[in-house]
Design a protein around this motif. Structure first.
Motif, short mmCIF file in Angstrom:
data_model
loop_
_atom_site.label_atom_id
_atom_site.label_comp_id
_atom_site.label_asym_id
_atom_site.label_seq_id
_atom_site.Cartn_x
_atom_site.Cartn_y
_atom_site.Cartn_z
N ALA A 18 2.77 -59.39 -32.62
CA ALA A 18 2.37 -60.79 -32.26
C ALA A 18 0.88 -61.00 -32.64
N ASP A 19 0.06 -60.11 -32.88
CA ASP A 19 -1.31 -60.28 -32.97
C ASP A 19 -1.58 -61.01 -34.14
N PRO A 20 -2.21 -62.18 -34.55
CA PRO A 20 -2.34 -62.93 -35.54
C PRO A 20 -2.79 -62.16 -36.97
N GLU A 21 -3.76 -61.18 -36.76
CA GLU A 21 -4.12 -60.37 -37.77
C GLU A 21 -2.96 -59.38 -38.37
N VAL A 22 -2.57 -58.47 -37.58
CA VAL A 22 -1.51 -57.90 -37.71
C VAL A 22 0.08 -58.69 -38.34
N ALA A 23 0.31 -59.74 -37.80
CA ALA A 23 1.45 -60.58 -38.45
C ALA A 23 0.89 -60.93 -39.84
N ALA A 24 -0.26 -61.34 -40.24
CA ALA A 24 -0.70 -61.71 -41.49
C ALA A 24 -0.56 -60.44 -42.26
N LEU A 25 -0.94 -59.37 -41.98
CA LEU A 25 -1.06 -58.32 -42.66
C LEU A 25 0.42 -57.86 -43.14
N LEU A 26 1.17 -57.89 -42.15
CA LEU A 26 2.62 -57.54 -42.41
C LEU A 26 3.37 -58.68 -43.21
N LEU B 260 7.99 -54.17 -47.76
CA LEU B 260 8.34 -53.48 -46.57
C LEU B 260 10.03 -53.70 -46.45
N GLU B 261 10.43 -55.13 -46.84
CA GLU B 261 11.84 -55.10 -47.19
C GLU B 261 12.41 -54.28 -48.00
N ALA B 262 11.70 -53.83 -49.12
CA ALA B 262 12.44 -53.07 -50.26
C ALA B 262 12.24 -51.82 -49.55
N LEU B 263 11.25 -51.24 -48.75
CA LEU B 263 11.43 -49.99 -48.39
C LEU B 263 12.42 -49.86 -47.33
N PHE B 264 12.71 -50.99 -46.45
CA PHE B 264 13.87 -50.81 -45.41
C PHE B 264 15.06 -50.60 -45.93
N ARG B 265 15.46 -51.37 -47.15
CA ARG B 265 16.59 -51.38 -48.02
C ARG B 265 16.97 -50.10 -48.59
N GLN C 126 21.41 -58.45 -40.76
CA GLN C 126 21.82 -59.02 -42.03
C GLN C 126 21.05 -58.30 -43.19
N ARG C 127 20.07 -57.67 -42.94
CA ARG C 127 19.41 -56.79 -44.14
C ARG C 127 19.83 -55.22 -43.98
N GLY C 128 20.89 -55.11 -43.14
CA GLY C 128 21.36 -53.68 -43.04
C GLY C 128 20.81 -53.14 -41.74
N HIS C 129 20.91 -51.66 -41.48
CA HIS C 129 20.22 -51.26 -40.40
C HIS C 129 19.99 -49.76 -40.91
N TRP C 130 19.20 -49.09 -40.25
CA TRP C 130 18.84 -47.56 -40.25
C TRP C 130 19.36 -46.94 -39.10
N ALA D 93 -2.64 -51.08 -41.60
CA ALA D 93 -3.16 -51.62 -42.78
C ALA D 93 -3.21 -50.27 -43.55
N SER D 94 -3.69 -49.04 -42.80
CA SER D 94 -3.72 -47.88 -43.57
C SER D 94 -2.69 -47.09 -43.74
N LEU D 95 -1.67 -47.21 -42.87
CA LEU D 95 -0.22 -46.84 -43.18
C LEU D 95 0.44 -47.37 -44.32
N LEU D 96 0.37 -48.90 -44.60
CA LEU D 96 0.90 -49.75 -45.49
C LEU D 96 0.40 -49.20 -46.91
N LEU D 97 -0.81 -49.04 -46.87
CA LEU D 97 -1.52 -48.50 -48.11
C LEU D 97 -0.97 -47.09 -48.48
N ARG D 98 -0.80 -46.15 -47.49
CA ARG D 98 -0.30 -44.95 -47.88
C ARG D 98 1.24 -45.12 -48.19
N LEU D 99 2.03 -46.24 -47.84
CA LEU D 99 3.29 -46.34 -48.19
C LEU D 99 3.49 -47.20 -49.43
N SER D 100 2.35 -47.66 -49.92
CA SER D 100 2.13 -48.29 -51.01
C SER D 100 2.83 -49.71 -50.94
N VAL D 101 2.59 -50.32 -50.07
CA VAL D 101 3.21 -51.53 -49.73
C VAL D 101 2.30 -52.74 -49.87
#
Length: 183
Positions: free
Chosen positions: A62-70, A77-82, A95-99, A175-183
């Motif tokens: 819910a943090d605005p900075e985190v929400a903007a980042l995501l 992220l959606e492609a990774l999840f799918r 609706q996007r499936g499940h893990w 942000a560091s994790l998203l960079l690592r995941l190439s998102v």
């Protein structure tokens, strides 16, 4: 090897079920989850390593900075999840499936998270996030929705080693994790 260790834990879980020490489950993965829940989680708590709070992750989301980042990484992220999801186009919240727990393990192995997070830690994160969704958002046991996946990513980002210092804000670690995941 890590795979050998996972199989050994699964064998222990199945043996405990056979001996009546753990309740019966429908699959070996579910048995492993029960073993983690009944034995390894309390052990982690006793050792002080059980900081897998999905409600805390929800607050961070819910943090605005985190929400903007995501939001900026939304497509990736959606492609990774799918990539690891089953049964897309299901009713809300799937609706996007499940893990499944197995999909979470495959993801962690594919992106080399298992070197920094143990399988029981990943299992605990999966279970904690899914349980939060079951209690608060009409989720189903054993199924991680996309929004639940985002909570798990927050927990993963806060637990792994990364270039961001451990005391840095959550947004920097995410942000560091998203960079690592190439998102």
């Amino acid at each position: 090897s890590l795979d050998g260790f996972i199989w050994a834990l699964t064998d222990i879980a199945l043996h405990c079920q056979h001996q009546g020490l753990l309740e019966q489950t429908r699959s070996a993965d579910a048995g492993l989850a029960k073993l983690c829940e009944r034995l390894l989680q309390p052990l982690g708590e006793a050792l002080g390593v059980s900081l897998y709070d999905a409600a805390w992750a929800k607050e961070i989301l819910a943090d605005p900075e985190v929400a903007a980042l995501l939001q900026r990484g939304h497509r990736g992220l959606e492609a990774l999840f799918r990539q690891y999801a089953s049964n897309s186009n299901s009713p809300e919240p799937y609706q996007r499936g499940h893990w499944t727990a197995r999909a979470m393990k495959r993801f962690a192995s594919d992106v080399d998270l298992v070197a920094e997070l143990s399988v029981p830690s990943l299992q605990r994160m999966f279970s904690e996030c899914v349980q939060h969704e079951v209690l608060n958002a009409d989720g189903l046991e054993g199924k991680m929705s996309y929004s639940c996946f985002r909570m798990a990513l927050v927990l993963i980002a806060l637990r792994i080693s990364s270039p961001a210092p451990a005391a840095s804000p959550a947004a920097a670690r995410i942000a560091s994790l998203l960079l690592r995941l190439s998102v």
